[in-house]
Design an enzyme around this catalytic site. Structure first.
Site, PDB file in Angstrom:
ATOM      1  CG  ASN A   1      19.177 -29.642  48.818  1.00 55.75           C
ATOM      2  OD1 ASN A   1      18.197 -29.985  49.472  1.00 55.75           O
ATOM      3  ND2 ASN A   1      19.375 -28.406  48.454  1.00 55.75           N
TER       4      ASN A   1
ATOM      5  N   GLY B   1      11.572 -27.897  47.343  1.00 54.40           N
ATOM      6  CA  GLY B   1      11.979 -28.577  46.113  1.00 54.40           C
ATOM      7  C   GLY B   1      11.870 -27.620  44.938  1.00 54.40           C
ATOM      8  CB  SER B   2      11.763 -28.229  41.323  1.00 55.85           C
ATOM      9  OG  SER B   2      10.540 -28.912  41.093  1.00 55.85           O
TER      10      SER B   2
ATOM     11  CB  VAL C   1       7.608 -30.425  42.377  1.00 61.25           C
ATOM     12  CG1 VAL C   1       6.840 -31.253  43.401  1.00 61.25           C
ATOM     13  CG2 VAL C   1       8.295 -31.344  41.376  1.00 61.25           C
ATOM     14  N   GLY C   2       6.424 -27.487  43.081  1.00 58.92           N
ATOM     15  CA  GLY C   2       5.718 -26.593  44.005  1.00 58.92           C
ATOM     16  C   GLY C   2       4.398 -26.102  43.417  1.00 58.92           C
TER      17      GLY C   2
ATOM     18  CD  GLU D   1      13.542 -23.064  50.315  1.00 64.97           C
ATOM     19  OE1 GLU D   1      13.873 -22.556  49.229  1.00 64.97           O
ATOM     20  OE2 GLU D   1      14.178 -23.969  50.854  1.00 64.97           O
TER      21      GLU D   1
ATOM     22  CB  CYS E   1      17.305 -24.013  46.887  1.00 67.09           C
ATOM     23  SG  CYS E   1      17.109 -24.183  48.613  1.00 67.09           S
TER      24      CYS E   1
ATOM     25  CD  GLU F   1       8.880 -24.622  55.736  1.00 67.14           C
ATOM     26  OE1 GLU F   1       9.845 -25.378  55.658  1.00 67.14           O
ATOM     27  OE2 GLU F   1       7.733 -24.949  55.399  1.00 67.14           O
TER      28      GLU F   1
HETATM   29  C1  UN1 Z   1      18.789 -25.512  50.577  1.00 67.28           C
HETATM   30  O1  UN1 Z   1      19.663 -25.321  49.732  1.00 67.28           O
HETATM   31  O2  UN1 Z   1      17.725 -26.065  50.236  1.00 67.28           O
HETATM   32  O3  UN1 Z   1      21.659 -21.497  53.631  1.00 67.28           O
HETATM   33  C2  UN1 Z   1      18.940 -25.161  51.989  1.00 67.28           C
HETATM   34  C3  UN1 Z   1      22.124 -22.592  53.320  1.00 67.28           C
HETATM   35  C4  UN1 Z   1      21.766 -23.802  54.153  1.00 67.28           C
HETATM   36  C5  UN1 Z   1      20.412 -24.302  53.777  1.00 67.28           C
HETATM   37  C6  UN1 Z   1      20.254 -24.534  52.313  1.00 67.28           C
HETATM   38  N1  UN1 Z   1      21.796 -23.453  55.555  1.00 67.28           N
HETATM   39  O4  UN1 Z   1      22.855 -22.703  52.355  1.00 67.28           O
END
Ligand code: UN1
Length: 515
Positions: free
Chosen positions: A173, A249-250, A253-254, A271, A305, A485
């Protein structure tokens, strides 16, 4: 010790042209050589807006390719860890300049590769540029602490040391931003890396790696191995030479990665998923709240995410807010994200489209009221791609699956509440805790929400998406495992602490005993 530099061989084989419209054969980079997979197998990378558009083929790699890359990275670590951090950072400054020069080409390629609209893919490359400058400056910091010793004529200090080979597993993504926020801090800290990018977006990661080679990163310091999760990802996770895994990722999977890496007690920075909510209080600026919800829920076609997937609204403003929101969302234009008039691109592939639709079916069965969208968009040219209409459910209750589980698509669930306490309780009622938002003009309510919301990120009068690189990024509960991160904390993920005592008294001194 001599400082390694990029080898001319690695440079001459790198290609900087990213706008070539014809499909090309992409390769792995292992120990400075661009190579096919050992098995000779490859896979295709196609445009989710128009699947006839083939970007190229990529090595369908296996454990033997991972092993070669991990060994190369381990060999390169011996010299790279000794390069002074400010010198390591110089390559990142050069990479930032190259990313700036190629921003438009890279953004266009990324839109073809994963579908999000061109304004957003420019933002994705910009996030990599921001991260490069931000983290390059760490080359002259990498702070430790110096503290007084309890004994005379003795110094107590601490410093950071690299971990060794880091395995980086990145999602589709944010095809350039997320690889950048793992690779750059890993390198400035003195680690070497093997990256396995998502097989839906291998080209963006390829070009990032190519830029690092051009910027002078020595051979073996950055390696890229393309392929699937079980054939490349897991072999990387269990490889004995790999000292650390960073995965975005999900949550499912994490958890597998955490289990598989536990045997070697490898450091794992995770994450993971989110089920982010925006609270709208009765005193909110409703126009602003509508703008925020639209952008948070349907930007990136809901595939962040940090995406807003729940709108928690005070009863008294519910009707007004939902009416405005549906009116605006129904006007969003779907299509190929290379056209600047398009608001929403496709989902990354058909499987994701089907997954999103299965959640819509679940929502309907659970009794939520579908007030917008709810189907794939198939009219005209859209039928070829993986398009899904912006979808809004009203009358959602907190326990419904569509209110609890991560959907990762353009689906927003509206939940009505009657107090701030109830809003926060509903917001906190999922296994996730990544991003959150509250719209209110009342500073007291805003600060209570900031204190009580269980999430790694909280916005006041802004949507749940849009984190900047200089703050910690990550979440609580099943969103992660405590690492952050982004921000200065990313350096903690990629370094070990070493405490150093220097006794210049010339005699044996005993801590805790000599008093
Ligand atoms: C993600 O969706 O995995 O804060 C990262 C945000 C972006 C990073 C998203 N700078 O929406």
């Amino acid at each position: 010790m001599s400082v390694p530099t990029a080898t001319p061989a690695a440079r001459s084989e790198s290609r900087s042209l990213v706008q070539d419209p014809g499909p090309r054969e992409y390769l792995n980079l292992i120990g400075g050589s661009w190579t096919r997979s050992r098995s000779g197998k490859s896979f295709e990378n196609r445009n989710p807006a128009r699947p006839r558009d083939l970007l190229g083929t990529f090595p369908d790699s296996g454990p033997e390719d991972v092993d070669a890359a991990a060994q190369a990275a381990a060999r390169a670590f011996a010299a790279w860890r000794l390069v002074p951090a400010p010198r390591r950072a110089e390559a990142l400054y050069r990479a930032a300049e190259l990313l700036r020069e190629r921003k438009e080409d890279l953004a266009r390629l990324m839109t073809r590769e994963m579908g999000k609209v061109i304004a957003e893919t420019r933002g994705d490359v910009q996030e990599a540029i921001d991260m490069a400058y931000y983290i390059a400056a760490e080359g002259r910091r990498l702070f430790g602490v110096t503290v007084p010793s309890e004994l005379p004529n003795k110094i107590a200090m601490s410093m950071r040391q690299p971990l060794g080979v880091c395995g980086l597993i990145t999602p589709w993504n944010f095809p350039m931003a997320i690889p950048s926020w793992k690779i750059f801090p890993a390198l400035v800290s003195g680690n070497t890396v093997v990256i396995k990018p998502a097989s839906d977006t291998p080209a963006s990661a390829h070009h990032l790696v190519e830029i690092l080679v051009e910027a002078g990163v020595p051979e073996g310091v950055v390696n890229i191995v393309h392929g699937g999760g079980s054939s490349v990802g897991i072999p990387l996770v269990v490889h004995p030479q790999v000292k650390m895994i960073s995965f975005t990722g999900s949550s499912d999977v994490g958890k597998t990665i955490a289990e598989r890496s536990a045997k070697t007690l490898k450091r794992v920075s995770l994450e993971l998923g989110g089920k982010n909510a925006q609270i709208v209080m009765e005193d909110a600026d409703l126009d602003l709240a509508v703008e925020g919800a639209l952008w948070g829920a349907f930007g990136t076609t809901g595939q962040r995410c940090t995406a807003t997937s729940r709108l928690i609204v005070m009863k008294s403003v519910h009707d007004d807010l939902v009416r405005r929101l549906v009116e605006r969302a129904s006007k969003l234009v779907l299509g190929d994200g290379l056209d600047p008039r398009i608001d929403v691109g496709p989902l990354v592939n058909r499987a994701q489209r089907d997954r999103v639709h299965s959640y819509v079916e679940i929502g309907k069965k659970e009794g939520a009221k579908l007030i917008l969208g709810g189907s794939a968009a198939e009219e005209g040219a859209l039928g070829e791609g993986s398009f899904y209409r912006p979808t809004i459910f009203d009358g959602v209750t907190p326990a419904m699956r569509i209110a609890v589980e991560e959907i990762f698509g353009p689906v927003l669930s509206v939940i009505t509440v009657s107090s701030l306490d109830e809003a926060i309780e509903v917001l906190n009622g999922t296994p996730y805790g990544l991003s959150s938002s509250i719209y209110t003009r009342d500073v007291n309510r805003a600060m209570r929400a900031v204190r009580d919301i269980e999430a790694g990120i909280s916005y006041v009068n802004g949507p749940t998406i849009g984190a900047e690189v200089q703050l910690p990024f990550g979440g609580v509960k099943e969103t992660g495992n405590g690492h952050r991160e982004g921000g200065p904390t990313v350096i903690d993920a990629f370094t070990e602490w070493k405490s150093v005592y220097v006794d210049y008294s010339g005699r044996l001194q005993k801590a805790q005993i000599d008093r």
